[in-house]
Design a protein around this motif. Structure first.
Motif, short mmCIF file in Angstrom:
data_model
loop_
_atom_site.label_atom_id
_atom_site.label_comp_id
_atom_site.label_asym_id
_atom_site.label_seq_id
_atom_site.Cartn_x
_atom_site.Cartn_y
_atom_site.Cartn_z
N UNK A 119 0.47 -0.96 -0.13
CA UNK A 119 0.22 0.50 0.10
C UNK A 119 0.98 1.55 -0.13
N UNK A 120 2.58 1.39 0.51
CA UNK A 120 2.66 2.48 1.08
C UNK A 120 3.61 2.71 -0.76
N UNK A 121 3.64 1.77 -0.88
CA UNK A 121 4.54 2.19 -2.25
C UNK A 121 3.46 2.38 -3.72
N UNK A 122 2.28 2.15 -3.62
CA UNK A 122 1.05 2.41 -4.83
C UNK A 122 1.17 4.25 -5.01
N UNK A 123 0.65 4.81 -4.62
CA UNK A 123 0.84 6.10 -5.31
C UNK A 123 2.57 6.62 -5.93
N UNK A 124 3.73 5.31 -5.59
CA UNK A 124 4.71 5.46 -6.51
C UNK A 124 4.49 5.27 -8.13
N UNK A 125 3.56 3.78 -8.17
CA UNK A 125 3.58 2.99 -9.41
C UNK A 125 3.23 3.91 -9.78
N UNK A 126 3.38 3.89 -11.45
CA UNK A 126 2.76 4.27 -12.98
C UNK A 126 2.66 3.59 -13.84
N UNK A 127 1.68 3.07 -14.84
CA UNK A 127 1.79 2.03 -15.52
C UNK A 127 1.43 3.00 -17.16
N UNK A 128 1.85 2.48 -17.98
CA UNK A 128 1.53 2.48 -19.51
C UNK A 128 0.86 1.74 -20.11
N UNK A 129 0.08 1.60 -21.42
CA UNK A 129 -0.81 0.94 -21.91
C UNK A 129 -0.25 1.91 -23.22
N UNK A 130 0.14 0.88 -24.48
CA UNK A 130 0.42 1.45 -25.35
C UNK A 130 1.33 1.22 -26.21
N UNK A 131 1.93 1.53 -27.09
CA UNK A 131 3.01 1.99 -27.98
C UNK A 131 3.91 2.35 -27.00
N UNK A 132 5.19 1.55 -27.23
CA UNK A 132 6.13 2.30 -26.39
C UNK A 132 7.46 2.21 -27.04
N UNK A 133 7.49 1.89 -28.68
CA UNK A 133 8.86 1.47 -29.25
C UNK A 133 9.60 3.15 -29.12
N UNK A 134 8.49 3.97 -29.96
CA UNK A 134 9.01 5.48 -29.91
C UNK A 134 9.78 5.80 -28.99
N UNK A 135 9.25 5.44 -27.73
CA UNK A 135 9.79 6.12 -26.19
C UNK A 135 11.24 5.16 -26.16
N UNK A 136 11.42 3.40 -26.60
CA UNK A 136 12.99 3.06 -26.39
C UNK A 136 13.70 3.64 -27.58
N UNK A 137 12.76 4.37 -28.23
CA UNK A 137 14.39 4.84 -29.10
C UNK A 137 14.17 5.97 -29.63
N UNK A 138 13.42 6.88 -28.67
CA UNK A 138 14.27 8.22 -27.40
C UNK A 138 15.44 7.76 -26.99
N UNK A 139 14.69 7.16 -25.61
CA UNK A 139 15.29 6.90 -24.36
C UNK A 139 16.60 5.99 -24.44
N UNK A 140 16.39 5.24 -25.62
CA UNK A 140 17.90 4.14 -25.91
C UNK A 140 17.79 3.65 -25.03
#
Length: 182
Positions: A119-140
């Protein structure tokens, strides 16, 4: 001698490429907190140094979990205790990325993450659902099975990067960055 020069040139190019995103803005990423609240990175964290851990696969997510407790104790919990020797004024978030065929079951995956997270960690967990290829490239992001950690300055610019499971040395390096840049 010629081989040595070529080797040094290739090594320097590889090092430069691996950290090409340092000094660049963190890309816009619309994520959600476990409670369903929209949370936009880096817009929601501007004005304060921020540590972002990202896992792109199930194996990387398991490795990311090794960071939860040490990062929580170092950067979050110490804010709340009067005995803290070093208090960091930083945001800390962990992003679980759901892509590909898993997107269909994204809601169920988020519920599983929520059920398995303290419970104490939940406010610090984010989720992303979708395309991630462009993020992989820009974040290397080159290793799908490793989590990546980005330290952003108050303007959302990437000032430090590390990857892999938790080690005390990696945490110390992050501490040094947020200590000297505050």
């Amino acid at each position: 001698m010629k081989k040595l020069i070529v080797f040094l040139f290739i090594s320097a190019a590889a090092i430069t490429t691996s950290f090409a995103q340092m000094g660049k803005p963190f890309p816009h990423l619309d994520s959600k907190k476990l409670n369903g609240q929209l949370f936009s990175l880096p817009d929601s964290v501007k004005g304060k140094y921020t540590i972002i851990g990202i896992a792109f696969s199930k194996k990387a997510e398991e490795s990311l979990k090794t960071w939860y407790q040490p990062a929580y104790q170092t950067f979050i919990q110490k804010k709340k205790t009067m005995f803290a020797t070093e208090v960091y004024n930083v945001n800390t978030y962990f992003v679980a990325v759901v892509t590909g065929t898993n997107k269909v079951a994204g809601g169920d995956i988020v519920k599983t993450i929520q059920a398995q997270t303290q419970k104490e960690l939940q406010p610090y967990i984010l989720t992303y659902i979708g395309e991630f290829v462009s993020y992989k490239k820009s974040l290397n992001i080159t290793e799908n099975d490793e989590p990546y950690f980005f330290v952003l300055d108050e303007k959302g610019i990437i000032s430090y990067i590390t990857s892999g499971p938790y080690t005390a040395k990696k945490l110390e390096e992050i501490e040094e960055v947020v200590s000297t840049d505050e």
